[in-house]
Design an enzyme around this catalytic site. Structure first.
Site, PDB file in Angstrom:
ATOM      1  N   ASN A 285      -4.477  10.958  -5.354  1.00  0.00           N
ATOM      2  CA  ASN A 285      -3.967  11.057  -3.986  1.00  0.00           C
ATOM      3  C   ASN A 285      -3.185  12.343  -3.821  1.00  0.00           C
ATOM      4  O   ASN A 285      -2.502  12.805  -4.741  1.00  0.00           O
ATOM      5  CB  ASN A 285      -3.139   9.815  -3.602  1.00  0.00           C
ATOM      6  CG  ASN A 285      -1.667   9.970  -3.921  1.00  0.00           C
ATOM      7  OD1 ASN A 285      -0.927  10.604  -3.180  1.00  0.00           O
ATOM      8  ND2 ASN A 285      -1.248   9.404  -5.045  1.00  0.00           N
TER       9      ASN A 285
ATOM     10  N   GLY B 177       0.953  14.048   0.104  1.00  0.00           N
ATOM     11  CA  GLY B 177       1.885  15.123   0.485  1.00  0.00           C
ATOM     12  C   GLY B 177       3.185  14.587   1.053  1.00  0.00           C
ATOM     13  O   GLY B 177       3.817  15.229   1.902  1.00  0.00           O
TER      14      GLY B 177
ATOM     15  N   ASN C 133      12.885  10.038  -6.359  1.00  0.00           N
ATOM     16  CA  ASN C 133      11.619  10.610  -6.797  1.00  0.00           C
ATOM     17  C   ASN C 133      11.884  12.076  -7.118  1.00  0.00           C
ATOM     18  O   ASN C 133      12.050  12.889  -6.211  1.00  0.00           O
ATOM     19  CB  ASN C 133      10.578  10.458  -5.678  1.00  0.00           C
ATOM     20  CG  ASN C 133       9.265  11.124  -6.028  1.00  0.00           C
ATOM     21  OD1 ASN C 133       9.111  11.655  -7.130  1.00  0.00           O
ATOM     22  ND2 ASN C 133       8.331  11.105  -5.092  1.00  0.00           N
TER      23      ASN C 133
ATOM     24  N   CYS D 252       9.242  15.981  -6.915  1.00  0.00           N
ATOM     25  CA  CYS D 252       9.018  16.908  -5.794  1.00  0.00           C
ATOM     26  C   CYS D 252       9.401  18.339  -6.153  1.00  0.00           C
ATOM     27  O   CYS D 252      10.314  18.562  -6.942  1.00  0.00           O
ATOM     28  CB  CYS D 252       9.869  16.474  -4.616  1.00  0.00           C
ATOM     29  SG  CYS D 252       9.446  14.830  -4.171  1.00  0.00           S
TER      30      CYS D 252
ATOM     31  N   LYS E 220      13.298   8.251 -10.996  1.00  0.00           N
ATOM     32  CA  LYS E 220      11.871   8.079 -11.316  1.00  0.00           C
ATOM     33  C   LYS E 220      11.306   9.384 -11.860  1.00  0.00           C
ATOM     34  O   LYS E 220      11.301  10.403 -11.169  1.00  0.00           O
ATOM     35  CB  LYS E 220      11.126   7.649 -10.052  1.00  0.00           C
ATOM     36  CG  LYS E 220       9.642   7.410 -10.304  1.00  0.00           C
ATOM     37  CD  LYS E 220       9.014   6.744  -9.117  1.00  0.00           C
ATOM     38  CE  LYS E 220       7.548   6.488  -9.317  1.00  0.00           C
ATOM     39  NZ  LYS E 220       6.960   5.845  -8.137  1.00  0.00           N
TER      40      LYS E 220
ATOM     41  N   ILE F 180       5.993   5.835 -14.944  1.00  0.00           N
ATOM     42  CA  ILE F 180       5.772   7.217 -14.578  1.00  0.00           C
ATOM     43  C   ILE F 180       5.286   7.328 -13.123  1.00  0.00           C
ATOM     44  O   ILE F 180       4.720   6.387 -12.580  1.00  0.00           O
ATOM     45  CB  ILE F 180       4.714   7.907 -15.488  1.00  0.00           C
ATOM     46  CG1 ILE F 180       3.355   7.182 -15.432  1.00  0.00           C
ATOM     47  CG2 ILE F 180       5.204   8.036 -16.898  1.00  0.00           C
ATOM     48  CD1 ILE F 180       2.223   7.872 -16.196  1.00  0.00           C
TER      49      ILE F 180
ATOM     50  N   GLY G  24      -3.474   4.397 -11.404  1.00  0.00           N
ATOM     51  CA  GLY G  24      -4.425   3.331 -11.726  1.00  0.00           C
ATOM     52  C   GLY G  24      -4.627   3.163 -13.226  1.00  0.00           C
ATOM     53  O   GLY G  24      -3.936   3.804 -14.032  1.00  0.00           O
TER      54      GLY G  24
ATOM     55  N   THR H 274      -1.127   1.007  -7.577  1.00  0.00           N
ATOM     56  CA  THR H 274      -2.528   1.036  -7.145  1.00  0.00           C
ATOM     57  C   THR H 274      -3.147  -0.362  -7.070  1.00  0.00           C
ATOM     58  O   THR H 274      -4.011  -0.615  -6.217  1.00  0.00           O
ATOM     59  CB  THR H 274      -3.322   1.959  -8.104  1.00  0.00           C
ATOM     60  OG1 THR H 274      -2.708   3.261  -8.062  1.00  0.00           O
ATOM     61  CG2 THR H 274      -4.767   2.083  -7.710  1.00  0.00           C
TER      62      THR H 274
HETATM   63  C1  LIG Z   1      -0.989   6.536  -2.314  1.00  0.00           C
HETATM   64  C2  LIG Z   1       0.214   6.675  -3.206  1.00  0.00           C
HETATM   65  C3  LIG Z   1       1.436   7.061  -2.657  1.00  0.00           C
HETATM   66  C4  LIG Z   1       2.571   7.200  -3.470  1.00  0.00           C
HETATM   67  N1  LIG Z   1       3.767   7.552  -2.914  1.00  0.00           N
HETATM   68  C5  LIG Z   1       4.887   7.639  -3.711  1.00  0.00           C
HETATM   69  C6  LIG Z   1       6.163   7.926  -3.131  1.00  0.00           C
HETATM   70  O1  LIG Z   1       6.315   8.077  -1.911  1.00  0.00           O
HETATM   71  N2  LIG Z   1       7.235   8.039  -3.980  1.00  0.00           N
HETATM   72  C7  LIG Z   1       7.112   7.844  -5.342  1.00  0.00           C
HETATM   73  O2  LIG Z   1       8.104   7.946  -6.051  1.00  0.00           O
HETATM   74  N3  LIG Z   1       5.919   7.520  -5.898  1.00  0.00           N
HETATM   75  C8  LIG Z   1       4.807   7.422  -5.118  1.00  0.00           C
HETATM   76  N4  LIG Z   1       3.602   7.081  -5.675  1.00  0.00           N
HETATM   77  C9  LIG Z   1       3.516   6.848  -7.132  1.00  0.00           C
HETATM   78  C10 LIG Z   1       3.543   5.342  -7.450  1.00  0.00           C
HETATM   79  O3  LIG Z   1       4.731   4.737  -7.015  1.00  0.00           O
HETATM   80  C11 LIG Z   1       3.353   5.097  -8.968  1.00  0.00           C
HETATM   81  O4  LIG Z   1       4.406   5.734  -9.676  1.00  0.00           O
HETATM   82  C12 LIG Z   1       2.030   5.636  -9.488  1.00  0.00           C
HETATM   83  O5  LIG Z   1       0.994   5.403  -8.558  1.00  0.00           O
HETATM   84  C13 LIG Z   1       1.633   5.019 -10.820  1.00  0.00           C
HETATM   85  O6  LIG Z   1       1.516   3.618 -10.733  1.00  0.00           O
HETATM   86  P1  LIG Z   1       0.114   2.855 -10.505  1.00  0.00           P
HETATM   87  O7  LIG Z   1      -0.865   3.400 -11.497  1.00  0.00           O
HETATM   88  O8  LIG Z   1       0.430   1.404 -10.685  1.00  0.00           O
HETATM   89  O9  LIG Z   1      -0.312   3.161  -9.104  1.00  0.00           O
HETATM   90  C14 LIG Z   1       2.457   6.939  -4.873  1.00  0.00           C
HETATM   91  C15 LIG Z   1       1.219   6.550  -5.402  1.00  0.00           C
HETATM   92  C16 LIG Z   1       0.110   6.407  -4.599  1.00  0.00           C
HETATM   93  C17 LIG Z   1      -1.194   5.967  -5.221  1.00  0.00           C
END
Ligand SMILES: Cc1cc2nc3c(=O)[nH]c(=O)nc-3n(C[C@H](O)[C@H](O)[C@H](O)COP(=O)(O)O)c2cc1C
Length: 321
Positions: A83, A86, A141, A144, A179, A205, A231, A280
């Site tokens: 993803n 942004g 977070n 950034c 984070k 992570i 994922g 995810t």
């Molecule tokens: C579409 C999407 C948007 C995300 N937005 C944020 C966010 O705004 N802030 C943040 O700290 N992490 C964000 N993440 C990261 C997730 O919180 C997570 O750390 C990452 O996807 C790994 O976990 P997962 O494999 O279970 O998805 C986002 C992930 C995805 C897929």
């Protein structure tokens, strides 16, 4: 005494004790939503009982609203997705006006994920949110880009990670979870820096930077060219990093990355994570968080383990070479 009483009751009704302490924040269970994958809660309220979550972490909030990147910004990959949203979000003030009243009606721990392009911006967002009823913790977070340091992520440098953590801690009384980004060489070193700066807990992570190419057109699938991989593909990396961090810092660690079912979550807990975040998986199964919670409870009963805290960090490192 209360511990003994609790244990006795728990034997009688055989329900495992699920509460965890995340740096002073007591969660009813260790299953949380990962930021950006659960919107502001409203999107999922018709699918699951929000009250049953250990904590709900909302989409990342900045001082001003952000439009994010142009599409295409999501791409499915083998065992995961990329993803490049942004950091699109409604901004902290609109969140307070339009989303927080909805979240306040639940009996659930609400954690706001925040970010900025400067340390000052992180501080301002933290200052605005901290006094508000219904907000129980902040998650920073730090993946950034820091505009004042040539766009290098705050979390990629131990000194900047220290600085941003300390700056937010100085303006809030809420527990602060930092984070971490996995796009670094020494994740435990960064963890140590934020712990020294006063973080109450660490989550890791965030996504791993990746890319994908359309070979017919010879263009990147994502308009932004690169994106964050999440994922099942990232789970072994997340697990290894959690293990490295729990062995370095004494503050609680929250495991995130590729957790799709209860077995995945249990791996993180056994390695030493005190809670887990589900990301995810919510896109595939909107009930994933509760399925995982029930699966963990079932595992504890099957193994005659009285409570979640008796399982956390019980890895037997015999596989070490
Ligand atoms: C579409 C999407 C948007 C995300 N937005 C944020 C966010 O705004 N802030 C943040 O700290 N992490 C964000 N993440 C990261 C997730 O919180 C997570 O750390 C990452 O996807 C790994 O976990 P997962 O494999 O279970 O998805 C986002 C992930 C995805 C897929």
């Amino acid at each position: 005494m209360s511990v003994v009483k609790g244990s006795t009751e728990q034997i009688n009704n055989s329900e495992p004790l699920m509460a965890v302490d995340i740096g002073g924040l007591i969660l009813k269970n260790p299953v949380m939503t990962a930021s950006g994958t659960f919107g502001y809660g409203q999107e999922y309220a018709s699918y699951i009982d929000i009250n049953r979550l250990g904590a709900l972490i909302v989409k990342g909030l900045s001082l001003e609203p952000r439009k994010g990147n142009p599409p295409p910004r999501i791409m499915e990959t083998p065992c995961g997705m990329l993803n490049a949203i942004g950091m699109e979000n409604i901004g902290v003030r609109v969140f307070i006006d339009r989303k927080l009243p909805f979240l306040r009606q639940f009996d659930v721990t609400i954690i706001t994920n925040i970010f900025g392009e400067t340390i000052d911006e992180y501080k301002k967002v933290a200052e605005i949110l901290s006094p508000l009823e219904g907000i129980h913790g902040l998650e920073l977070n730090i993946s950034c880009p820091n505009v004042k340091r040539g766009g290098i992520a705050f979390g990629a440098d131990p000194d900047t990670a220290y600085e941003v953590t300390g700056a937010v801690k100085s303006v809030t009384d809420l527990p602060v979870i930092v984070k971490l980004t996995p796009n670094v060489g020494d994740i435990a070193g960064i963890a140590e820096s934020v712990a020294v700066a006063g973080a109450n807990a660490i989550s890791l992570i965030n996504t791993l930077t990746g890319m994908s190419v359309d070979i017919e057109q010879r263009i990147p699938h994502l308009k932004n060219i690169t994106g964050g991989l999440s994922g099942p593909a990232i789970k072994p990396i997340a697990l290894r990093m959690v293990w490295e961090v729990v062995n370095r810092v004494s503050i609680p660690v929250i495991g995130v990355g590729g957790i799709m079912d209860a077995n995945d979550a249990l791996e993180f807990l056994i390695v030493g994570a005190r809670a887990v975040q589900i990301g995810t998986a919510n896109f595939i199964n909107p009930r994933a968080t509760l399925d995982i919670l029930e699966g963990i409870e079932h595992y504890l009963k099957r193994h005659h383990i009285m409570g979640i805290n008796d399982l956390i960090g019980t890895l037997i490192p015999e596989g070490e070479t």
